[in-house]
Scaffold this motif. Structure first.
Motif, PDB file in Angstrom:
ATOM      1  N   ALA A  93       2.893  16.143   0.565  1.00 40.94           N
ATOM      2  CA  ALA A  93       2.235  15.243  -0.397  1.00 40.94           C
ATOM      3  C   ALA A  93       0.722  15.141  -0.151  1.00 40.94           C
ATOM      4  O   ALA A  93       0.007  14.486  -0.919  1.00 40.94           O
ATOM      5  N   LYS A  94       0.298  15.782   0.929  1.00 45.70           N
ATOM      6  CA  LYS A  94      -1.082  15.635   1.408  1.00 45.70           C
ATOM      7  C   LYS A  94      -2.156  15.901   0.341  1.00 45.70           C
ATOM      8  O   LYS A  94      -3.151  15.182   0.258  1.00 45.70           O
ATOM      9  N   SER A  95      -1.923  16.923  -0.489  1.00 42.52           N
ATOM     10  CA  SER A  95      -2.984  17.255  -1.446  1.00 42.52           C
ATOM     11  C   SER A  95      -3.129  16.172  -2.521  1.00 42.52           C
ATOM     12  O   SER A  95      -4.209  15.965  -3.057  1.00 42.52           O
ATOM     13  N   ILE A  96      -2.031  15.465  -2.810  1.00 39.69           N
ATOM     14  CA  ILE A  96      -2.119  14.390  -3.809  1.00 39.69           C
ATOM     15  C   ILE A  96      -2.555  13.085  -3.129  1.00 39.69           C
ATOM     16  O   ILE A  96      -3.399  12.357  -3.637  1.00 39.69           O
ATOM     17  N   CYS A  97      -1.925  12.809  -1.983  1.00 38.94           N
ATOM     18  CA  CYS A  97      -2.177  11.541  -1.283  1.00 38.94           C
ATOM     19  C   CYS A  97      -2.493  11.799   0.181  1.00 38.94           C
ATOM     20  O   CYS A  97      -1.608  11.672   1.042  1.00 38.94           O
ATOM     21  N   PRO A  98      -3.725  12.140   0.499  1.00 33.91           N
ATOM     22  CA  PRO A  98      -4.030  12.438   1.907  1.00 33.91           C
ATOM     23  C   PRO A  98      -3.751  11.255   2.841  1.00 33.91           C
ATOM     24  O   PRO A  98      -3.421  11.444   4.011  1.00 33.91           O
ATOM     25  N   PHE A 146       0.831  -1.207   0.000  1.00 26.46           N
ATOM     26  CA  PHE A 146       0.000   0.000   0.000  1.00 26.46           C
ATOM     27  C   PHE A 146       0.870   1.265   0.000  1.00 26.46           C
ATOM     28  O   PHE A 146       0.657   2.182  -0.790  1.00 26.46           O
ATOM     29  N   PHE A 147       1.861   1.282   0.882  1.00 28.85           N
ATOM     30  CA  PHE A 147       2.739   2.462   0.934  1.00 28.85           C
ATOM     31  C   PHE A 147       3.403   2.696  -0.412  1.00 28.85           C
ATOM     32  O   PHE A 147       3.513   3.821  -0.882  1.00 28.85           O
ATOM     33  N   GLN A 148       3.850   1.589  -1.005  1.00 30.97           N
ATOM     34  CA  GLN A 148       4.556   1.750  -2.271  1.00 30.97           C
ATOM     35  C   GLN A 148       3.650   2.382  -3.338  1.00 30.97           C
ATOM     36  O   GLN A 148       4.073   3.285  -4.052  1.00 30.97           O
ATOM     37  N   ALA A 149       2.410   1.921  -3.388  1.00 29.12           N
ATOM     38  CA  ALA A 149       1.471   2.469  -4.381  1.00 29.12           C
ATOM     39  C   ALA A 149       1.209   3.951  -4.091  1.00 29.12           C
ATOM     40  O   ALA A 149       1.169   4.779  -5.014  1.00 29.12           O
ATOM     41  N   GLU A 150       1.048   4.288  -2.815  1.00 30.93           N
ATOM     42  CA  GLU A 150       0.773   5.686  -2.463  1.00 30.93           C
ATOM     43  C   GLU A 150       1.977   6.571  -2.779  1.00 30.93           C
ATOM     44  O   GLU A 150       1.836   7.693  -3.253  1.00 30.93           O
ATOM     45  N   LEU A 151       3.175   6.038  -2.501  1.00 35.87           N
ATOM     46  CA  LEU A 151       4.383   6.821  -2.790  1.00 35.87           C
ATOM     47  C   LEU A 151       4.493   7.075  -4.285  1.00 35.87           C
ATOM     48  O   LEU A 151       4.784   8.199  -4.714  1.00 35.87           O
ATOM     49  N   SER A 152       4.214   6.052  -5.086  1.00 35.53           N
ATOM     50  CA  SER A 152       4.394   6.293  -6.528  1.00 35.53           C
ATOM     51  C   SER A 152       3.318   7.247  -7.041  1.00 35.53           C
ATOM     52  O   SER A 152       3.580   8.039  -7.943  1.00 35.53           O
ATOM     53  N   LEU A 173      -1.237   9.411   3.087  1.00 35.42           N
ATOM     54  CA  LEU A 173       0.129   9.402   3.625  1.00 35.42           C
ATOM     55  C   LEU A 173       0.231  10.241   4.898  1.00 35.42           C
ATOM     56  O   LEU A 173       1.065   9.987   5.762  1.00 35.42           O
ATOM     57  N   GLU A 174      -0.631  11.219   5.008  1.00 38.78           N
ATOM     58  CA  GLU A 174      -0.603  12.070   6.193  1.00 38.78           C
ATOM     59  C   GLU A 174      -1.476  11.492   7.318  1.00 38.78           C
ATOM     60  O   GLU A 174      -1.224  11.708   8.509  1.00 38.78           O
ATOM     61  N   ILE A 175      -2.487  10.725   6.929  1.00 37.67           N
ATOM     62  CA  ILE A 175      -3.402  10.142   7.934  1.00 37.67           C
ATOM     63  C   ILE A 175      -2.764   8.922   8.623  1.00 37.67           C
ATOM     64  O   ILE A 175      -2.922   8.701   9.819  1.00 37.67           O
ATOM     65  N   LEU A 176      -2.014   8.135   7.822  1.00 39.29           N
ATOM     66  CA  LEU A 176      -1.502   6.863   8.346  1.00 39.29           C
ATOM     67  C   LEU A 176      -0.750   6.973   9.680  1.00 39.29           C
ATOM     68  O   LEU A 176      -0.984   6.171  10.580  1.00 39.29           O
ATOM     69  N   PRO A 177       0.145   7.980   9.867  1.00 33.52           N
ATOM     70  CA  PRO A 177       0.838   8.046  11.157  1.00 33.52           C
ATOM     71  C   PRO A 177      -0.087   8.330  12.348  1.00 33.52           C
ATOM     72  O   PRO A 177       0.329   8.200  13.487  1.00 33.52           O
ATOM     73  N   ARG A 178      -1.326   8.704  12.068  1.00 33.95           N
ATOM     74  CA  ARG A 178      -2.262   8.890  13.183  1.00 33.95           C
ATOM     75  C   ARG A 178      -3.019   7.602  13.499  1.00 33.95           C
ATOM     76  O   ARG A 178      -3.516   7.411  14.588  1.00 33.95           O
ATOM     77  N   LEU A 179      -3.109   6.708  12.518  1.00 32.98           N
ATOM     78  CA  LEU A 179      -3.777   5.425  12.762  1.00 32.98           C
ATOM     79  C   LEU A 179      -2.778   4.399  13.283  1.00 32.98           C
ATOM     80  O   LEU A 179      -3.124   3.514  14.062  1.00 32.98           O
ATOM     81  N   ILE A 180      -1.543   4.527  12.828  1.00 33.63           N
ATOM     82  CA  ILE A 180      -0.518   3.555  13.219  1.00 33.63           C
ATOM     83  C   ILE A 180       0.110   3.991  14.534  1.00 33.63           C
ATOM     84  O   ILE A 180       0.447   5.160  14.701  1.00 33.63           O
ATOM     85  N   ASN A 181       0.252   3.047  15.466  1.00 29.19           N
ATOM     86  CA  ASN A 181       0.876   3.358  16.755  1.00 29.19           C
ATOM     87  C   ASN A 181       2.393   3.267  16.585  1.00 29.19           C
ATOM     88  O   ASN A 181       2.930   2.179  16.407  1.00 29.19           O
TER      89      ASN A 181
END
Ligand code: 16G
Ligand code: MG
Length: 578
Positions: free
Chosen positions: A430-435, A342-348, A437-445
């Motif tokens: 990157a938030k405007s293209i891939c929101p 998932f991260f890889q797809a979001e990064l690309s 990526l910015e949300i994940l660190p709030r869901l992941i402990n």
């Protein structure tokens, strides 16, 4: 500064002696963990030691930063024996950033706990101890019947030494680590994560981040009834209430009160014995579905299920083909690969939208227990670097910090993702293209492996890919058949391994025998290591077929029995005992 005279502290220690006069109680893979009768003396001493650890940490921060007035930082302590049965208990400590305490603090702690000479103890540790921290110790405990009593012994010791304790009661290990991290937000949390150092704050953070993530990557997850809700086996432990609370947060926040719940927590404390025939250890090691003690679990479909352990810091997913048979097991390796993909797809997507975004690195950390097929898939298909470390979250966590996105998982389901400061800066750009990526660190402990956080993340990603458990099991890679056994030995410390536990160095005769076994079965792998939580040597084998893996594990276990002072008849290990 002690709040009662040192002599009285010594008197209390005499009232709660260490059970074995000669045993050196070790900190183990994840804290002191023993049969409960050993824990009273240990807990009181850990409480006393907490003040000394705070002092040592304070001294270190001062020297490292060259400022005299470093703000003092809160620490934490969790009373639990994780996946062990009710006859055990244990204690693990949290660093101010929510990670496990570093080796130098472990050493101090072990030395203090094992000091039998109480005159020396008084002179070295109590007399003239005049440090009083403004920082606190956060305490939490699991649902074991003796955990509350052990907590009060910790508190007694800590308060006698002048430590301020905040008792959060029954909670999951990751909740405790979250609270500690968020209490030291200024030092360790990026500005994009609002601090919420409480149990309620944890549930709100998880609930809102899950909804936000689904909104952007899997709206279908939260827009109506799911045909197959996720059945959560909570091991009759502390995870049950945590899942319930997070679910209710999501339901209320997401206006989902009219939908059928997408999570069904089962195996509540009291419905069955803790971690017995249920929970992630049972499912992953026995390769069997759990006993569904709850009526709701018995009646539900078993195609989308997960099991957490007794303190809810680890998780595996599965589909059962019958009440006795596991259809597929999705372990920590499968979770790591799903997240990596998932991260890889979001990064690309992000770099596709804006090639000028700063580069961030991503890596996966595993242990020798990782299925060979997962490592190969990560390296060959996803082209992600893989690092193999020693068993134990603290080792993986440390290695993962080397990457901007450090994904780490043990096959047994312990794991999370850690992010560098550079990642947070990248994500906000990157938030405007891939929101997401910015949300994940709030869901992941980011502090520690967290079954509830992992559960929500995996659920959102499966909905995103529109995958069933079956798709997840088959569309990435196929696990090589593997088998784990354990061998009782007189003294497990005779077994010494290399740095990442892939080779046995002591006794010297064992590795050549294991090498011979591996060369007899092409494409196979076996290794053994001394457990850090039980007095056994663990054996792992994987091979191209189930029969070969089972046979190899049995032979390797026999070799361990012969070379490492096995106890009891060798024939006992011919059965697949966990
Ligand atoms: C502990 C560790 C876990 C490790 C397991 C190994 C933490 C939080 N937990 O549960 O990471 O996989 O021990 O147990 O670090 P073993 O040493 O008995 O095999
Ligand atoms: Mg655990």
């Amino acid at each position: 500064m002690t709040t009662i005279p040192p002599e009285q502290i010594i008197e209390t220690m005499q009232q709660h002696p260490l059970l074995d006069e000669s045993t050196e109680y070790g900190y183990g893979t994840a804290g002191f963990r023993f049969k409960v009768e050993h824990m009273d003396g240990i807990m009181l001493r850990v409480g006393i030691a907490s003040a000394i650890l705070q002092y040592e940490l304070f001294q270190n921060t001062k020297t490292n930063t060259n400022t005299n007035q470093q703000p003092q930082q809160d620490m934490g302590v969790m009373i639990t024996a994780s996946h062990n049965d009710e006859s055990y208990n244990g204690v693990k400590l949290s660093n101010p950033d929510g990670s496990m305490i570093p080796p130098h603090l472990e050493e101090t702690l072990v030395a203090i706990v094992n000091q039998r000479d109480l005159d020396l103890f008084q002179n070295t540790h109590l007399k003239g101890f005049d440090f009083r921290s403004t920082a606190k110790f956060h305490v939490g405990y699991d649902t074991r019947s003796h955990s509350e009593r052990l907590t009060s012994l910790f508190i007694k010791g800590a308060q006698a030494m002048g430590v301020t304790v905040i008792n959060h009661g029954v909670l999951t290990t990751p909740m405790l680590h979250h609270i500690v991290l968020h209490s030291n937000a200024k030092a360790y949390l990026p500005a994009s994560i609002p601090p919420c150092p409480s149990r309620a704050g944890y549930c709100q953070a998880m609930g809102s981040a899950y909804l936000e993530l689904c909104n952007v990557v899997a709206p279908c997850a939260i827009t109506g009834d799911r045909s197959t809700p996720l059945l959560v086996d909570c091991a009759c432990g502390v995870g049950y209430k945590a899942v319930q609370e997070v679910l209710s947060e999501i339901t209320i926040r997401g206006n989902l009160t009219t939908c059928k719940p997408f999570l069904v927590p089962c195996n509540e404390p009291g419905e069955g014995p803790l971690n017995t025939n249920c929970g992630s250890e049972h499912v992953q090691k026995q390769l069997k579905p759990p006993t569904w003690y709850s009526k709701t679990g018995q009646d539900a479909a078993k195609s989308y299920c997960c099991s957490v352990d007794g303190d809810a810091d680890r998780i595996v997913f599965f589909a059962a083909s019958s009440s006795n048979e596991l259809g597929s097991l999705l372990d920590g390796d499968k979770i790591a690969v799903l997240i990596g993909k998932f991260f890889q797809a979001e990064l690309s997507k992000a770099y596709g939208g804006n090639p000028k975004l700063p580069k961030v690195s991503m890596g996966v950390v595993q242990t020798a227990y990782a299925n060979g097929a997962s490592t190969q898939y990560l390296e060959k298909n996803l082209k992600v670097p893989v690092v193999i470390t020693k068993t134990g979250v603290k080792h993986l966590h440390h290695a993962a910090l080397e990457f901007d996105i450090g994904i780490y998982f043990e096959a047994n389901g312990h794991g999370t993702v850690v992010f560098s400061q550079a990642y947070h800066e990248f994500a906000s750009q990157a938030k405007s293209i891939c929101p997401a990526l910015e949300i994940l660190p709030r869901l992941i402990n980011p502090a520690v492996g967290d079954a509830v956080s992992d559960l929500l993340l995996v659920d959102a990603l499966l909905q995103h890919f529109e995958w069933t458990v079956q798709d997840w099991a088959t569309k990435l890679y196929t696990d090589l058949p593997s088998r784990q056994l354990k061998v009782q030995v007189k003294d497990r410390s005779v077994v010494q391994c290399n740095d990442n536990e892939t080779k046995c160095l002591q006794p010297t005769t064992l590795q050549p025998a294991l090498d011979q076994l591996m060369s007899d079965i092409p494409g196979s792998r076996t290794f053994c290591r001394a457990s850090g939580t039980e007095n056994v040597v663990r054996v792992y084998a994987e091979a191209p077929t189930r029969e070969q893996a089972d046979k190899m594990a049995t032979i390797a276990a026999g070799l361990v029995h012969t070379h490492c002072g096995g106890v009891g008849p060798k024939s006992a290990i011919l059965f697949f005992k966990k």
